[in-house]
Design an enzyme around this catalytic site. Sequence first.
Site, mmCIF file in Angstrom:
data_model
loop_
_atom_site.group_PDB
_atom_site.id
_atom_site.type_symbol
_atom_site.label_atom_id
_atom_site.label_comp_id
_atom_site.label_asym_id
_atom_site.label_seq_id
_atom_site.Cartn_x
_atom_site.Cartn_y
_atom_site.Cartn_z
ATOM 1 N N GLU A 165 -8.921 -5.921 -4.031
ATOM 2 C CA GLU A 165 -8.360 -4.967 -3.058
ATOM 3 C C GLU A 165 -9.575 -4.525 -2.411
ATOM 4 O O GLU A 165 -9.301 -4.331 -1.137
ATOM 5 C CB GLU A 165 -7.853 -3.975 -3.986
ATOM 6 C CG GLU A 165 -6.537 -4.514 -4.504
ATOM 7 C CD GLU A 165 -5.098 -4.179 -3.821
ATOM 8 O OE1 GLU A 165 -5.295 -3.660 -2.668
ATOM 9 O OE2 GLU A 165 -3.976 -4.822 -4.312
ATOM 10 N N SER B 10 0.861 -1.186 0.036
ATOM 11 C CA SER B 10 0.096 0.220 -0.137
ATOM 12 C C SER B 10 0.758 1.321 -0.325
ATOM 13 O O SER B 10 1.829 1.415 -0.788
ATOM 14 C CB SER B 10 -0.918 -0.078 1.155
ATOM 15 O OG SER B 10 -1.873 0.973 1.227
#
Length: 562
Positions: free
Chosen positions: A342, A212
């Site tokens: 995701e 991330s």
Amino acid sequence: MIMNLNSSVWTLLLVYVSFALCVTEFSPTVEIHQGRLRGVVKNDRKGGKFYSFLSVPYARKPVGNLRFMIPAWAEKWEGLLDAVSDLPMCLQHDLERNIIGQEDCLYLNVHTAELEAKDLKPVMVYIHGGGFAEGSGQDDLYGAEFLLPEGVVLVTINYRLGLFGFLNFENPEVGAFGNMGLKDQNMALRWVQRNIEKFGGNPKSVTIFGQSAGGASVHMHLLSPMSKGLFHRAIAQSGSALNAWSCNGQRDTGALVAKTLGFDGDSEMKMLPFLQSVSIEDILRIQENVTLFVPVHDLALASPVVETIDNEISFLPEHPEEIISAKGFQEVPFMIGYTDAEAIILDVEALLRTGNMGKLLTGSALLHTLNAKDEKTKEEITNQINSFYYGDLASTDRSKVYNLVGDAWVYWGAYNSLLAHSKMSHKDLYFYIFAADTELNYYKRLHPITSKYAGASHIDELGYLFKTKYTPPEINPDSVEAKSIEKVVKLWTNFAKYGNPTPKQEDFDIIWKPVIGDELNYLHIGTHDLKLGSNPYPERMAFWDRLHEEFTAKKLNLHTEL
């Protein structure tokens, strides 16, 4: 009497020697540049022993007149420093918006199976995610038990978050240029170069990897002149420098925060000492509404920025797109990938915070890179997005929402990053999609509703690389979980060792093809198997290309330029 005395002496000697051996075994010590450290002994997933040195200071405490400033080397200490307690968190908010962590937080953890080894091992340095506002490198989420049996040394790090790490002043004379969180990471990499041999690690074989915001950070290190030569391979998981949220911090936030907190005047030179003296509670109150999801539709309050200076302490002197197009990146083996679902994290976060499913307004996925300044343009783009993803009717299919969120927040940025690097003849580019779904997908299993969803959420792949506080206490060696750990760990550590995740076909009965030109070859990492593919989601990626071409007069579809 003499025999009895000798027996007693021998008994005492044996007790003393046994005690000394125990102390040696359970209190490993090492001497580094700053001083001596004492660590702890642990067991890896295969029963082998390794040594952990926790909360090792790599930079001076960023407090007082060092708040918001470039990190300085940690001071030396006298005697033996106990490195046996886990990292503190850097200042942030928890799910209930309570303040947690501390300002003095620039520490790292080192895990190794052998100290001062003759045959130095590859080093893997992990950079945590959390939207540049949350997270830590703590051992309870990033334990080394899975990775170390493959013959690597693992380092996990903290870096300043939120305004403490990313506040910036437009005036370069003030000295707080922004990107201090990234410069903390850079300082940690310098610490590794200086000290890692003492832990049996090879400073000439360092792989940085992160997820991330950590993945975006990894990519930005690839582009930063400050980080040249500090690493040799890079893995960006679910984040890249070309994601809309990666390098979109607001400018001159120092002046904004100072005035918000009551500073009277316009002198930025006086604003900095003012902000260095206010309470942490006052600063965190300003960013209270900053969540895990840094915005893609607008500029973020605390996020990386292109700096106003261009010298040896500038981390990002230009925008990532410009650095890539000028081939200003380090051409090291580079792996980029993401999970197949995701956006499940959207519902996990909402359910944990509010008890309700997440709501996504299409406008929140309207990328600020489209440069839609007026309401008419925003409405036109929003209509195109709704039509493409949902058709004429509002969608009740959660997968369509997930496609939109995934594309806007992660997938399109990774796609453009791969094409941009490939266009500049970057070799050894590897692309993956992670889709394994077992009990190790710990993030989506934080709530019973999302635990039933198919696929891997944002964060879920970390359960296959690290032992976490959510890892099942017992994993059957014949289980799909154990086999999946073996598979994923082998791919990642192969890459760290060789710059190639499948150097030997016999390891996986498959060869992971690198990206070549505009052919985005990828490896699909499933629950039970590995599959090769090419150019995923072509219609969806082309849609975002067309939007940018139409609304920014900027041709981003790199397929036609290769």
